[in-house]
Write an enzyme that holds these catalytic residues in place. Structure first.
Site, short mmCIF file in Angstrom:
data_model
loop_
_atom_site.label_atom_id
_atom_site.label_comp_id
_atom_site.label_asym_id
_atom_site.label_seq_id
_atom_site.Cartn_x
_atom_site.Cartn_y
_atom_site.Cartn_z
N HIS B 82 0.76 -1.09 -0.07
CA HIS B 82 -0.01 -0.03 0.19
C HIS B 82 1.02 1.38 0.06
CE1 HIS B 82 -3.38 2.76 0.72
NE2 HIS B 82 -2.56 3.29 1.51
N ASP B 161 -15.42 2.58 7.92
CA ASP B 161 -14.34 3.63 7.40
C ASP B 161 -15.06 4.45 6.37
OD1 ASP B 161 -11.42 4.36 6.94
OD2 ASP B 161 -11.89 3.66 4.96
N ARG B 168 -14.92 12.90 8.59
CA ARG B 168 -13.50 13.35 8.66
C ARG B 168 -13.19 14.74 7.79
NH1 ARG B 168 -9.65 8.60 8.79
NH2 ARG B 168 -8.03 10.34 8.90
N SER B 183 -7.55 3.67 9.14
CA SER B 183 -8.38 3.87 8.01
C SER B 183 -7.50 2.94 7.00
CB SER B 183 -8.55 5.03 7.63
OG SER B 183 -9.20 5.24 6.23
N LYS B 187 -8.60 -1.61 6.02
CA LYS B 187 -9.20 -2.11 4.60
C LYS B 187 -8.07 -3.20 4.00
CE LYS B 187 -9.23 2.43 3.28
NZ LYS B 187 -9.59 3.80 2.82
#
Lengths: 440, 440
Positions: B82, B161, B168, B183, B187
């Site tokens: 990621h 999320d 947010r 967050s 995922k």
């Protein structure tokens, strides 16, 4: 205005400008800013604080979110008193007519009780027929004629505060000094007053548990009110034990009437007279406390103060005979003297436990929609420093069938601590807070 | 659970327990906790922080707010990468098929671009027919057959999320390290992986502007992932200049394909190979980086990596011929080489300005509902340290009639700083972050 930019500013501990605060409050009042953005802003204010200047802008914006009452046609000084709330606090009922006798108008908008703290409106409503919901025209007419009127908050006054308070209640953001300051001051200053005396209580039966916190709040409110062009003083007073000897609703009206007739308990009279004297001083009706006390005591002794209260009650639709013949007020079905378990001296009367006991009797509200039993409560309460004899009553419980009498009695027993050795009485008035650099 | 009690706890800097965090997230997911209570809690977390332990509980609760994909029937190690996002970052497109060739399955769930940061899904969708919305069954079948599949987030994955992020965004609470950590990690861990390599970027074109902040986020994510029983490493990498020589959507697919064929730019290849090597090490497929690089380069040289990508594209409904004959990808109507204004050396290629320029061309989104022009972007970009000759191109703009060409060109001109003296190239990989006490 982009709401999240203003939230970000407060989040990062930067000061908000007058325009930014006004836009945010206006946006919230119109519904353009949703609750979730207000909640984030509120927590940021809670944790990062607000300067005196920001708090003043906030108070002003909240005040102007609704109607500001125009009292300019009433040609005497307009002044009010506000207490942060405590157990047995019936000062307003005595003070308003008393100060009105001295040529100062008292346009008092009060609240209802919630939690252990009683509300002036609930006490007034124990007088048969008394209407706290006068129209603005009726309120102003009563004020003009009698120089005092005591009503509840209307929908017009500071609507932003009403919505915001409900939000703060469910987002753990109530105990914030700038937010409490703005919430109190915006409503009081919307009454169209020139001056304001604050009674900021601390201790077991008060919202502020420590003297330090009460002091902090008091200085904030005095500073903000002064910045907004009003004369504001504050007293820091002790609320570890209840004020006076009765607590409830009708029982407090009885004590208030007795006080207006010169037969009130010492602590209640001392505080009421001192607060009233500060109002007369701020309104330039007298030169000093001594002169004020002379004038105030004169109106009590002449019967004029009680007379004024009777007139005010009548002009609110209340039955004036109910405060002459006090047996016409709501009375509980049974009275239970609580005997002292031992000889000794009273070392403590825990106002929190007393308040919770009274709530169990039915005199208070857990939720805003709850109803109140006006008849229940306590009277003839002992005070710290007094001597008690085993078997004699330390208080009398006024209960109705719906009262949780046993549970309440247990709390009352816990509340009153008796020790063998003599105990000094507790000073009630701790400090007078004046604006920075002022000598009155 | 009384939500305001938990808000109060975090407001007062006390730690929330696993059960409290789970109840709060569950309450929010079911709608029992309204946005305004979540907003107050979020600002309290933003300002008071969360411990590693709380962040792990939060990640776990968010992950379990929806579906956790079961990949247990796939009998090879499952790993993913990621990136926190940057300009020209097409690493995933090269890395996923490459690592899949080495016997590690890559179940990659990616996002769309927002702001200046491009999204892997948008790049993939520039391949005619490519579907990012495979069903879970199709996703798992592709993963089982080809060991890689690249899809978008489904509604089932971490629904808490999705709702929270939108909140947010409008309450100024996005840039919070524990919230970003939870967050991202909730995922990724819902993909059913055993290990994860993070590319945490810092600099002008990154979400984290300083290396210090990137370092903080990276250590948080590694710690939280490790506490949740996964093998997690992070690289801190420089995103002051774009990655590779192209930025946009189709132009990045072109560069990715060239990279899979061994013709990629040095910086992009270096980062892709190093991230891939970490995945192979965490998956226990190799003993060290050297062995990993040998294996990875072998799959590029043999053509297997490109072959794998072609198969994955096909199994997603994409046209495999479009990545063999790259002229079948969307092409912009015009190309404009941007000439160097002077001879010299490239001192800076500002990734933020390049990103904003590409957005003006139409390659990015301002709002989530915006559409993206897959054909526009830039290619043949110079890199810091390279020598340029006056009049030769420092980049080529790919524009369509709707592109704001002039404005974009001005940004590109500002982005590229040329100086007379030689400039050292900028190191791309700054640091490898391993779990506390680990040597891999």
């Amino acid at each position: 205005m982009v709401p999240q930019w203003l939230i970000e500013k407060k989040r990062d501990k930067r000061e908000l400008s007058e325009g930014e605060i006004r836009d945010f409050i206006n946006g919230y009042t119109t519904g353009e800013i949703p609750d979730y953005q207000m909640a984030a802003m509120t927590m940021a204010i809670y944790l990062n604080g607000m300067s005196f200047e920001e708090t003043s802008f906030l108070t002003d914006a909240m005040m102007h979110s609704g109607k500001v009452i125009d009292t300019s046609h009433i040609k005497v000084p307009k002044s009010d008193k506000h207490s942060t709330g405590g157990i047995g606090d019936k000062v307003s009922l005595i003070l308003a007519p008393l100060v009105a006798c001295c040529g100062v108008a008292v346009p008092m908008i009060s609240g209802r009780g919630l939690g252990i703290t009683g509300g002036t409106l609930d006490k007034l409503e124990s007088i048969p027929g008394y209407r706290v919901d006068l129209s603005e025209a009726e309120f102003l007419a009563t004020l003009e004629e009698h120089h005092c009127s005591m009503i509840g908050q209307t929908h017009d006054i500071a609507p932003a505060d009403k919505r915001w308070y409900a939000l703060r209640d469910v987002t753990a953001t109530v105990p914030s000094i700038p937010l409490i300051t703005a919430s109190i001051m915006c409503k009081k200053l919307a009454e169209g007053i020139d001056s304001l005396v604050l009674d900021v209580k601390w201790g077991k039966g008060a919202f502020m548990k420590t003297r330090e916190k009460a002091d902090h709040l008091a200085r904030n409110m005095v500073e903000v009110g002064t910045r907004m062009g009003k004369k504001v003083n504050a007293l820091i007073t002790d609320m570890n034990q209840p004020l006076g000897r009765s607590a409830g609703n009708a029982v407090e009206v009885v004590e208030a009437v007795e006080s207006l007739q010169g037969k009130g308990p010492d602590d209640l009279m001392q505080l009421t007279l001192y607060l009233s004297a500060r109002m007369l001083i701020l309104a330039d009706r007298v030169n000093d406390t001594e002169e004020a006390l002379e004038m105030l005591n004169g109106h009590i002794q002449s019967g004029e103060a009680f007379h004024k209260f009777k007139h005010m009650v009548a002009s609110h639709g209340g039955d004036p005979n109910a405060i002459v013949d006090l047996s016409r007020l709501p009375e509980a079905e049974s009275r239970h003297p609580l005997p002292a378990p031992t000889d000794g001296h009273v070392a403590e009367v825990d106002a929190d436990l007393i308040g919770r006991g009274i709530q169990l009797l039915g005199a208070g509200r857990m939720k805003t929609e709850d109803t109140v039993d006006h008849a229940v409560g306590i009277s003839q309460l002992v005070k710290v420093g007094e001597r008690v004899t085993k078997g004699n009553a330390v208080l009398t419980i006024h209960a109705n069938p719906a009262s949780k009498l046993n549970e309440a009695q247990t709390l009352f027993e816990q509340a009153i601590v008796i020790v063998p050795e003599p105990v000094d009485p507790v000073p009630l008035i701790n400090e007078l807070i004046l604006p920075e650099g002022s000598s009155t």
